[in-house]
Design a protein around this motif. Structure first.
Motif, PDB file in Angstrom:
ATOM      1  N   GLU A 229     -43.368  -3.718  11.354  1.00 19.22           N
ATOM      2  CA  GLU A 229     -43.473  -4.657  10.237  1.00 19.22           C
ATOM      3  C   GLU A 229     -43.622  -3.905   8.918  1.00 19.22           C
ATOM      4  O   GLU A 229     -43.009  -4.275   7.908  1.00 19.22           O
ATOM      5  N   ALA A 230     -44.420  -2.851   8.918  1.00 23.30           N
ATOM      6  CA  ALA A 230     -44.587  -2.044   7.702  1.00 23.30           C
ATOM      7  C   ALA A 230     -43.261  -1.379   7.333  1.00 23.30           C
ATOM      8  O   ALA A 230     -42.901  -1.312   6.147  1.00 23.30           O
ATOM      9  N   TRP A 231     -42.529  -0.905   8.328  1.00 21.92           N
ATOM     10  CA  TRP A 231     -41.222  -0.303   8.072  1.00 21.92           C
ATOM     11  C   TRP A 231     -40.298  -1.339   7.434  1.00 21.92           C
ATOM     12  O   TRP A 231     -39.614  -1.049   6.447  1.00 21.92           O
ATOM     13  N   ALA A 232     -40.277  -2.537   7.987  1.00 20.64           N
ATOM     14  CA  ALA A 232     -39.417  -3.604   7.458  1.00 20.64           C
ATOM     15  C   ALA A 232     -39.837  -4.002   6.046  1.00 20.64           C
ATOM     16  O   ALA A 232     -38.989  -4.269   5.191  1.00 20.64           O
ATOM     17  N   ASP A 233     -41.142  -4.022   5.784  1.00 16.84           N
ATOM     18  CA  ASP A 233     -41.617  -4.336   4.438  1.00 16.84           C
ATOM     19  C   ASP A 233     -41.133  -3.290   3.434  1.00 16.84           C
ATOM     20  O   ASP A 233     -40.820  -3.603   2.285  1.00 16.84           O
ATOM     21  N   HIS A 234     -41.080  -2.042   3.873  1.00 20.57           N
ATOM     22  CA  HIS A 234     -40.680  -0.955   2.980  1.00 20.57           C
ATOM     23  C   HIS A 234     -39.167  -0.852   2.850  1.00 20.57           C
ATOM     24  O   HIS A 234     -38.648  -0.692   1.744  1.00 20.57           O
ATOM     25  N   TRP A 235     -38.440  -0.924   3.964  1.00 18.25           N
ATOM     26  CA  TRP A 235     -37.004  -0.677   3.957  1.00 18.25           C
ATOM     27  C   TRP A 235     -36.152  -1.942   4.027  1.00 18.25           C
ATOM     28  O   TRP A 235     -34.952  -1.881   3.793  1.00 18.25           O
ATOM     29  N   GLY A 236     -36.740  -3.062   4.394  1.00 22.09           N
ATOM     30  CA  GLY A 236     -35.974  -4.296   4.499  1.00 22.09           C
ATOM     31  C   GLY A 236     -35.507  -4.562   5.924  1.00 22.09           C
ATOM     32  O   GLY A 236     -35.634  -3.713   6.810  1.00 22.09           O
ATOM     33  N   THR A 237     -34.975  -5.749   6.133  1.00 20.10           N
ATOM     34  CA  THR A 237     -34.586  -6.148   7.483  1.00 20.10           C
ATOM     35  C   THR A 237     -33.088  -6.409   7.635  1.00 20.10           C
ATOM     36  O   THR A 237     -32.610  -6.582   8.750  1.00 20.10           O
ATOM     37  N   ASP A 238     -32.355  -6.429   6.544  1.00 20.56           N
ATOM     38  CA  ASP A 238     -30.930  -6.714   6.662  1.00 20.56           C
ATOM     39  C   ASP A 238     -30.134  -5.424   6.874  1.00 20.56           C
ATOM     40  O   ASP A 238     -30.648  -4.318   6.740  1.00 20.56           O
ATOM     41  N   ALA A 239     -28.874  -5.576   7.232  1.00 19.44           N
ATOM     42  CA  ALA A 239     -28.024  -4.427   7.547  1.00 19.44           C
ATOM     43  C   ALA A 239     -27.862  -3.496   6.350  1.00 19.44           C
ATOM     44  O   ALA A 239     -27.857  -2.271   6.516  1.00 19.44           O
ATOM     45  N   ALA A 240     -27.736  -4.045   5.155  1.00 18.13           N
ATOM     46  CA  ALA A 240     -27.561  -3.213   3.960  1.00 18.13           C
ATOM     47  C   ALA A 240     -28.790  -2.338   3.729  1.00 18.13           C
ATOM     48  O   ALA A 240     -28.666  -1.164   3.355  1.00 18.13           O
ATOM     49  N   SER A 241     -29.966  -2.902   3.943  1.00 18.17           N
ATOM     50  CA  SER A 241     -31.196  -2.126   3.764  1.00 18.17           C
ATOM     51  C   SER A 241     -31.274  -0.993   4.766  1.00 18.17           C
ATOM     52  O   SER A 241     -31.689   0.120   4.436  1.00 18.17           O
ATOM     53  N   ARG A 242     -30.894  -1.278   5.994  1.00 17.75           N
ATOM     54  CA  ARG A 242     -30.926  -0.219   7.008  1.00 17.75           C
ATOM     55  C   ARG A 242     -29.952   0.895   6.680  1.00 17.75           C
ATOM     56  O   ARG A 242     -30.243   2.059   6.911  1.00 17.75           O
TER      57      ARG A 242
END
Length: 86
Positions: free
Chosen positions: A25-38
């Motif tokens: 969850e912390a990773w997603a908060d920092h980097w995002g959850t959509d494909a572009a963010s990844r």
């Protein structure tokens, strides 16, 4: 599955996975959850996410392991004498 088996299993999986789920969850908060963010995340961050995600244990994994063990378990059987009456 009865509650007597399911509830401890679900609770155990929840508490065992909680630190890893919080890290994801912390990773997603920092980097995002959509494909572009990844795609924008550096390789090191993606590697860290993959390492943490690999530590997650699911109820399905536990049930499959238990089933595999049950099917493949060779119980200790007493030795049978080759000679009748001995």
């Amino acid at each position: 599955m009865s509650d007597a088996l399911a509830v401890p299993l679900l609770r155990g999986v929840y508490w065992t996975n909680l630190p890893n789920l919080q890290a994801l969850e912390a990773w997603a908060d920092h980097w995002g959850t959509d494909a572009a963010s990844r795609r924008a995340a550096p390789d090191e961050a993606l590697d860290e996410r993959a390492r943490v995600a690999a530590q997650i244990t699911t109820t399905g994994m536990i049930l499959r392991a238990a089933l595999h063990h049950t099917i493949n378990h060779q119980p200790n059987t007493p030795a049978v004498s080759a000679k009748p009456g001995t």
